[in-house]
Enzyme design. Structure first.
Site, mmCIF file in Angstrom:
data_model
loop_
_atom_site.group_PDB
_atom_site.id
_atom_site.type_symbol
_atom_site.label_atom_id
_atom_site.label_comp_id
_atom_site.label_asym_id
_atom_site.label_seq_id
_atom_site.Cartn_x
_atom_site.Cartn_y
_atom_site.Cartn_z
ATOM 1 N N SER A 81 47.075 40.878 94.720
ATOM 2 C CA SER A 81 48.141 40.711 95.713
ATOM 3 C C SER A 81 47.637 40.235 96.835
ATOM 4 O O SER A 81 46.666 40.786 97.356
ATOM 5 C CB SER A 81 48.929 42.247 95.768
ATOM 6 N N CYS A 136 52.555 54.144 98.361
ATOM 7 C CA CYS A 136 54.000 53.936 97.601
ATOM 8 C C CYS A 136 54.691 55.497 97.420
ATOM 9 O O CYS A 136 55.761 55.705 97.248
ATOM 10 C CB CYS A 136 53.900 53.344 96.449
ATOM 11 N N ASN A 145 43.459 52.660 93.525
ATOM 12 C CA ASN A 145 43.873 52.519 94.961
ATOM 13 C C ASN A 145 43.457 53.643 95.688
ATOM 14 O O ASN A 145 43.697 53.860 96.873
ATOM 15 C CB ASN A 145 45.475 52.179 94.979
ATOM 16 N N THR A 204 53.036 44.135 92.206
ATOM 17 C CA THR A 204 54.171 45.021 91.521
ATOM 18 C C THR A 204 54.631 43.947 90.537
ATOM 19 O O THR A 204 54.774 44.483 89.204
ATOM 20 C CB THR A 204 55.211 45.615 92.366
HETATM 21 N N1 PLP Z 1 48.551 47.901 92.101
HETATM 22 C C1 PLP Z 1 47.768 48.597 93.054
HETATM 23 C C2 PLP Z 1 46.500 49.077 92.423
HETATM 24 C C3 PLP Z 1 48.252 48.599 94.480
HETATM 25 O O1 PLP Z 1 47.338 49.557 95.149
HETATM 26 C C4 PLP Z 1 49.433 47.920 94.986
HETATM 27 C C5 PLP Z 1 49.661 48.170 96.124
HETATM 28 O O2 PLP Z 1 49.588 49.098 96.816
HETATM 29 C C6 PLP Z 1 50.078 47.479 93.903
HETATM 30 C C7 PLP Z 1 49.664 47.205 92.523
HETATM 31 C C8 PLP Z 1 51.480 46.969 94.473
HETATM 32 O O3 PLP Z 1 51.233 45.731 94.967
HETATM 33 P P1 PLP Z 1 52.286 44.902 95.847
HETATM 34 O O4 PLP Z 1 52.361 45.735 97.072
HETATM 35 O O5 PLP Z 1 51.752 43.496 96.355
HETATM 36 O O6 PLP Z 1 53.419 45.042 94.930
#
Ligand code: PLP
Length: 407
Positions: free
Chosen positions: A201, A328, A153, A75
């Protein structure tokens, strides 16, 4: 309920920390605790560990250590990629992204839009794929940055990043990719892809949560700091370095990429078996996303006449963990923005479920899941007025057809 197992099929949401990674991290919670910025020997010990971690990450991606910035996760890396350019945009005032990005990109883009930056959104086809031709039409000499995720995702669709990045380059714009879901599952090398920035991540590949990186190609100047403070991360990100997490990130990345060949092949084989089983044993089911061009761990199905949330809770009663929409956004009743962008109806989007496999998933877990899925689908459909209506109309059609034959 007899035979309750616990089956985790939500690896795209997060993964457990690999015990080998935890072992590497533990000393930095205890005896090796110095501030990596301190001059004394306590600080030197952790400083060396952070340097080693950065080098390890750089080696995996075949880039330079000073192109790696540690962040608090995907994020933050996504936020920084979009907000970081500032005046180094060279007067360009436009960002292009896609409609199926993670909220870490979409909400950041919206915030920038509210501050006067122009943001354009690339559409996707029914498989969730961005079109390079659309980018060619949309991009202009006002475009500062194009940001398109490497793999989605929710439906796992892999984007033609190499092609998209070269279009951005030809127009003098920078290119960022959110590679959070892809790293550890498929081969990812920023230089081969031709990207200028890349978010990763740790917790998606058996590393700790709360740590990630933003790769920034040498020569790209991020002017804005997201976190102002001390001199950490070559003055670009303040805050005392979280040494155990950084060490854990590097180790998990190293292991995931080294063992990817074996793990991804096994996961993909089981995933394909899962798809085949679901499609042959459960009626009114549609696979969302591209059949081949998708991450090996991902499946996403729409179950007609069923609410995804109902299915999720029904499966949870059998000890099976999966996800409706992205992690999320679960808890929200909004249908998935990804499936809507793919052109699906609200009903199809509402009835969608993601199952994401991991390196420990077994065939017997998949069989148990298909079996349980069959039971839960039947139970939910028996309660569904829409399904009853559908069955009644099928019956009527049958009666009409046989009446016609009798005439
Ligand atoms: N981008 C994508 C495609 C994700 O799937 C996620 C988390 O699910 C994130 C960003 C965010 O990553 P983080 O959980 O490390 O903040």
């Amino acid at each position: 309920m007899e035979n309750i197992k616990r089956v985790y099929l939500d690896h795209s949401a997060t993964t457990p920390v690999d015990p080998r990674v935890l072992k590497k991290m533990l000393p930095y919670f205890g005896e090796v605790f110095g501030n990596a910025n301190s001059q004394h020997s306590f600080g030197q010990a952790t400083n060396i560990a952070v340097d080693e971690a950065r080098r390890k990450v750089a080696d995996v991606f075949n880039v330079k250590p000073n192109e790696i910035y540690f962040t608090s996760g995907g994020t933050e890396a996504d936020n920084w990629a979009l907000k970081g350019l500032g005046k180094s945009n060279k007067g360009r005032t436009e960002i292009i992204t896609s409609k199926i990005e993670h909220d870490a990109i979409l909400k950041t883009a919206k915030q920038l839009q509210e501050q006067g930056i122009s943001v354009k959104y690339l559409s996707v086809d029914e498989y969730g794929q961005v079109s390079p031709d659309e980018l060619k039409k949309m991009i202009s000499d006002k475009t500062a940055l194009v940001s398109v995720m490497l793999a989605n995702n929710e439906v796992g669709t892999i984007q033609p990043i190499k092609e998209l990045a070269s279009i951005a380059k030809a127009h003098g714009a920078l290119f960022h990719t959110d590679a959070v879901q892809a790293v550890g599952s498929i081969d990812v090398k920023p230089k081969e892809l031709g990207v200028d920035m890349m978010s990763v991540s740790g917790h998606k590949f058996y590393g700790p949560k709360g740590v990630g990186i933003l790769y920034v190609r040498g020569g790209v100047k991020l002017e804005n700091r997201l976190i102002t403070g001390g001199f950490q991360e070559r003055t670009m990100r303040g805050g005392t370095t979280n040494v155990p997490l950084v060490v854990g990130f590097a180790e998990s990345l190293f292991l995931a990429v080294n063992e990817m060949g074996k793990n991804s092949a096994k996961i993909q084989e089981l995933r394909d078996y899962f798809v085949k089983e679901v499609e042959s044993k459960i009626s009114h089911v549609i696979l969302n996303g591209h059949r081949e061009n998708r991450l090996p761990q991902n499946t996403n199905f729409s179950f007609e006449f069923i609410e995804g949330e109902g299915l999720l809770f029904g499966l949870d009663m059998f000890g099976i963990a999966c996800s409706s929409g992205s992690a999320c956004s679960s808890g929200s009743l909004e249908p998935s923005h990804v499936l809507l962008a793919m052109g699906f109806s609200h009903e199809r989007a509402h009835g969608s479920i993601r199952f994401s496999l991991g390196k420990h998933t077994t065939k017997s877990e998949i069989d148990y899941t298909v079996n349980s899925l069959h039971k839960v689908c039947k139970k939910l459909r028996d309660l569904s007025p829409l399904y009853a209506q559908y069955n009644a109309s099928q019956q009527n059609d049958l009666h009409r057809a046989s009446a016609k034959r009798m005439v």
